[in-house]
Design a protein around this motif. Structure first.
Motif, PDB file in Angstrom:
ATOM      1  N   MET A 215      -7.389  -4.938   8.609  1.00 23.58           N
ATOM      2  CA  MET A 215      -6.069  -5.424   9.026  1.00 23.58           C
ATOM      3  C   MET A 215      -4.979  -4.814   8.159  1.00 23.58           C
ATOM      4  O   MET A 215      -3.905  -4.447   8.648  1.00 23.58           O
ATOM      5  CB  MET A 215      -6.009  -6.953   8.930  1.00 23.58           C
ATOM      6  N   LEU A 216      -5.221  -4.697   6.866  1.00 20.79           N
ATOM      7  CA  LEU A 216      -4.239  -4.067   5.982  1.00 20.79           C
ATOM      8  C   LEU A 216      -4.038  -2.609   6.387  1.00 20.79           C
ATOM      9  O   LEU A 216      -2.908  -2.106   6.444  1.00 20.79           O
ATOM     10  CB  LEU A 216      -4.709  -4.144   4.526  1.00 20.79           C
ATOM     11  N   ALA A 217      -5.146  -1.933   6.677  1.00 20.84           N
ATOM     12  CA  ALA A 217      -5.040  -0.547   7.122  1.00 20.84           C
ATOM     13  C   ALA A 217      -4.247  -0.452   8.420  1.00 20.84           C
ATOM     14  O   ALA A 217      -3.469   0.488   8.629  1.00 20.84           O
ATOM     15  CB  ALA A 217      -6.436   0.051   7.303  1.00 20.84           C
ATOM     16  N   HIS A 218      -4.431  -1.431   9.288  1.00 20.19           N
ATOM     17  CA  HIS A 218      -3.745  -1.411  10.582  1.00 20.19           C
ATOM     18  C   HIS A 218      -2.243  -1.584  10.400  1.00 20.19           C
ATOM     19  O   HIS A 218      -1.438  -0.916  11.065  1.00 20.19           O
ATOM     20  CB  HIS A 218      -4.314  -2.518  11.464  1.00 20.19           C
TER      21      HIS A 218
ATOM     22  N   ILE B  23       1.689  -7.761  12.170  1.00 16.64           N
ATOM     23  CA  ILE B  23       1.204  -6.659  13.007  1.00 16.64           C
ATOM     24  C   ILE B  23       1.958  -6.644  14.329  1.00 16.64           C
ATOM     25  O   ILE B  23       2.444  -5.597  14.782  1.00 16.64           O
ATOM     26  CB  ILE B  23      -0.316  -6.798  13.260  1.00 16.64           C
TER      27      ILE B  23
ATOM     28  N   ARG C  37       0.849  -1.189   0.000  1.00 12.99           N
ATOM     29  CA  ARG C  37       0.000   0.000   0.000  1.00 12.99           C
ATOM     30  C   ARG C  37       0.883   1.236   0.000  1.00 12.99           C
ATOM     31  O   ARG C  37       1.876   1.291   0.721  1.00 12.99           O
ATOM     32  CB  ARG C  37      -0.928   0.029   1.213  1.00 12.99           C
TER      33      ARG C  37
ATOM     34  N   MET D  32      -0.175 -12.452   8.694  1.00 13.45           N
ATOM     35  CA  MET D  32      -0.536 -11.038   8.849  1.00 13.45           C
ATOM     36  C   MET D  32      -0.607 -10.666  10.325  1.00 13.45           C
ATOM     37  O   MET D  32      -0.166  -9.573  10.715  1.00 13.45           O
ATOM     38  CB  MET D  32      -1.879 -10.757   8.176  1.00 13.45           C
TER      39      MET D  32
ATOM     40  N   ARG E  59     -11.505 -12.268  -3.315  1.00 15.25           N
ATOM     41  CA  ARG E  59     -12.482 -11.197  -3.389  1.00 15.25           C
ATOM     42  C   ARG E  59     -12.485 -10.631  -4.795  1.00 15.25           C
ATOM     43  O   ARG E  59     -11.639 -10.967  -5.617  1.00 15.25           O
ATOM     44  CB  ARG E  59     -12.161 -10.113  -2.378  1.00 15.25           C
TER      45      ARG E  59
ATOM     46  N   PRO F 230      -7.662  -5.410  -2.545  1.00 14.77           N
ATOM     47  CA  PRO F 230      -7.552  -4.470  -1.427  1.00 14.77           C
ATOM     48  C   PRO F 230      -6.155  -3.861  -1.322  1.00 14.77           C
ATOM     49  O   PRO F 230      -5.920  -2.990  -0.513  1.00 14.77           O
ATOM     50  CB  PRO F 230      -7.841  -5.342  -0.213  1.00 14.77           C
TER      51      PRO F 230
ATOM     52  N   LEU G 183       2.736  -5.116   2.925  1.00 10.99           N
ATOM     53  CA  LEU G 183       1.794  -5.785   3.815  1.00 10.99           C
ATOM     54  C   LEU G 183       2.136  -7.249   3.984  1.00 10.99           C
ATOM     55  O   LEU G 183       1.927  -7.830   5.036  1.00 10.99           O
ATOM     56  CB  LEU G 183       0.383  -5.643   3.240  1.00 10.99           C
TER      57      LEU G 183
ATOM     58  N   GLU H 246     -10.762  -7.964   6.915  1.00 13.77           N
ATOM     59  CA  GLU H 246      -9.426  -8.156   6.349  1.00 13.77           C
ATOM     60  C   GLU H 246      -8.855  -6.823   5.875  1.00 13.77           C
ATOM     61  O   GLU H 246      -7.672  -6.536   6.050  1.00 13.77           O
ATOM     62  CB  GLU H 246      -9.509  -9.149   5.184  1.00 13.77           C
TER      63      GLU H 246
END
Lengths: 232, 232
Positions: B134-137, A138, A69, A134, A92, A96, A79, B131
């Motif tokens: 989570m990417l934003a986080h 984090i 991103r 993931m 999806r 994203p 990510l 989900e």
DNA sequence: CGAGGTTTTGAGGCGCGTCAAGGCTGGTGG
DNA sequence: CCACCAGCCTTGACGCGCCTCAAAACCTCG
């Protein structure tokens, strides 16, 4: 240690999927057929773009890719890394995040799983592993020091490459620049460099020509609280 | 702005799911029935434990929960917040992270979706949103400054509470301590406090008695690069 | 053999962490 | 109804880890 097939050594991406769920001959044949329809992508090419529609599902055969991103001002967060045997495309319709080729790589269409339960199980397991990574990412970025972040991520690379059978005489490919590594762990490439040099000087890391060796896995694992953990 | 039902105001969790996919009466009835079988959990109680088996799927009706990972030395990372209308349980057999109640909350069994396409679509959409968050986080923690991290997360809270219809006269519940907020954004609670005080002093934040107001949404969004973004 | 990208190293500064000490608030029991 | 207490919030002083800016050395590939 699992014995490799005696005659035809398996393609790494297939070996990795087979490690997730026992695959029967039908599933293996589907995968080998798909692998023959492979498509090449050059380094840095954008494969998927955030916000755009996703086509047929793709499997990464060789090389590395990254989910990325980018903020308006140019800051870039990686990510997740996509390694051989991983899916390039999420489950999806709209991507994203952008997916870019880290180095030259090859893709194959992911075989359809209908009526192939063992393949479906392998796909499912791959998705679950990905989600788990993931969460680890984090925690890595949120709580760990620079050295811990880097060691923890390198250990992840090691374990994933082991799953694909891509470790030869303790060496495995890591086709990243320090710049890319920095954007993954949320540090500057300068500080990543200092940390890597420190690891090298104390003999915990060799990394030249895009190939990496971790001479003392146990010590590295202890550094990040994976005391007696073996690769899952 | 969607008009609320004139007679029976919807339960926030149900309103949130209805915002994800148009729900027919059959689906709404299933959800309302489930809501009547609600179970209460007190603050700080552990609802799911990392590594343990997961039972039937649960929906959060009221209150907040958090997905958490704890390192050996006590460092704690909050991976995600669970708000009314979210699932407490991930789609897998073994919990990849612990889930704890942030404050007193109520749970309901998630109705089975078989033969209820619109409900299935709502569930799917909820999972995809999760989900995406989570990417934003990851991007938040990896690339943003302390102030940006906090503002970005508070805006997420605002938008999610709006989706559940839980904003009244510009105020919405945020039942967190600064300590919990700190563990979510990867800062110390002391620095979180300083950042919040600074936001307060310049009139961008009110937060007392677990209720929050963001008087100038546009300015906050501009601070984190959400220039003209409206809640998705 | 040149050129651009990558790695390496230094010097200096800032953002956030650490340690420490009060102040506030809401809940509890007398 | 009030006093008390534990948890939470707030603030200050100081230090360190990581960032910034700058420059040189090193690859790698055309």
């Amino acid at each position: 240690m699992t014995a490799l097939p005696a005659i035809a050594p398996e393609i790494p991406a297939i070996q990795r999927l087979a490690a997730l769920a026992p695959l029967d001959e039908a599933a293996l044949d589907l995968l080998r057929t798909a692998a023959r329809q492979q498509r090449a992508v050059v380094a840095r090419r954008e494969i998927l773009t955030e916000g755009q529609a996703i086509g047929p599902h793709l499997l990464l055969l060789s090389g590395w890719a990254a989910r990325v991103r980018v903020l308006e001002d140019g800051r870039r967060q990686i990510l997740a890394f996509i390694l051989p045997g991983d899916f390039l495309t999420p489950e999806r319709d709209i991507a994203p995040a952008t997916v870019v080729a880290v180095n030259d790589l090859t893709l194959a269409p992911a075989p359809d799983v209908t009526n192939i339960p063992c393949l479906e199980e392998a796909y499912r397991s791959a998705r679950l592993q990905e989600e788990c990574r993931m969460l680890a990412h984090i925690t890595r970025i949120g709580q760990m020091s620079a050295q811990e972040r880097i060691v923890d991520l390198l250990l992840e690379f090691h374990d994933r490459m082991a799953q694909a059978g891509l470790i030869r005489r303790n060496r495995f490919p890591v086709p990243l620049t320090q710049d890319v590594l920095a954007d993954a762990v949320g540090l500057t490439s300068i500080h990543v460099n200092r940390t890597l040099m420190s690891l090298r000087r104390r003999g915990d890391l060799e990394w030249r020509a895009r190939e990496m060796t971790l001479p003392n896995l146990a010590r590295l694992r202890a550094m990040v609280g994976q005391e007696n953990t073996s690769p899952p």
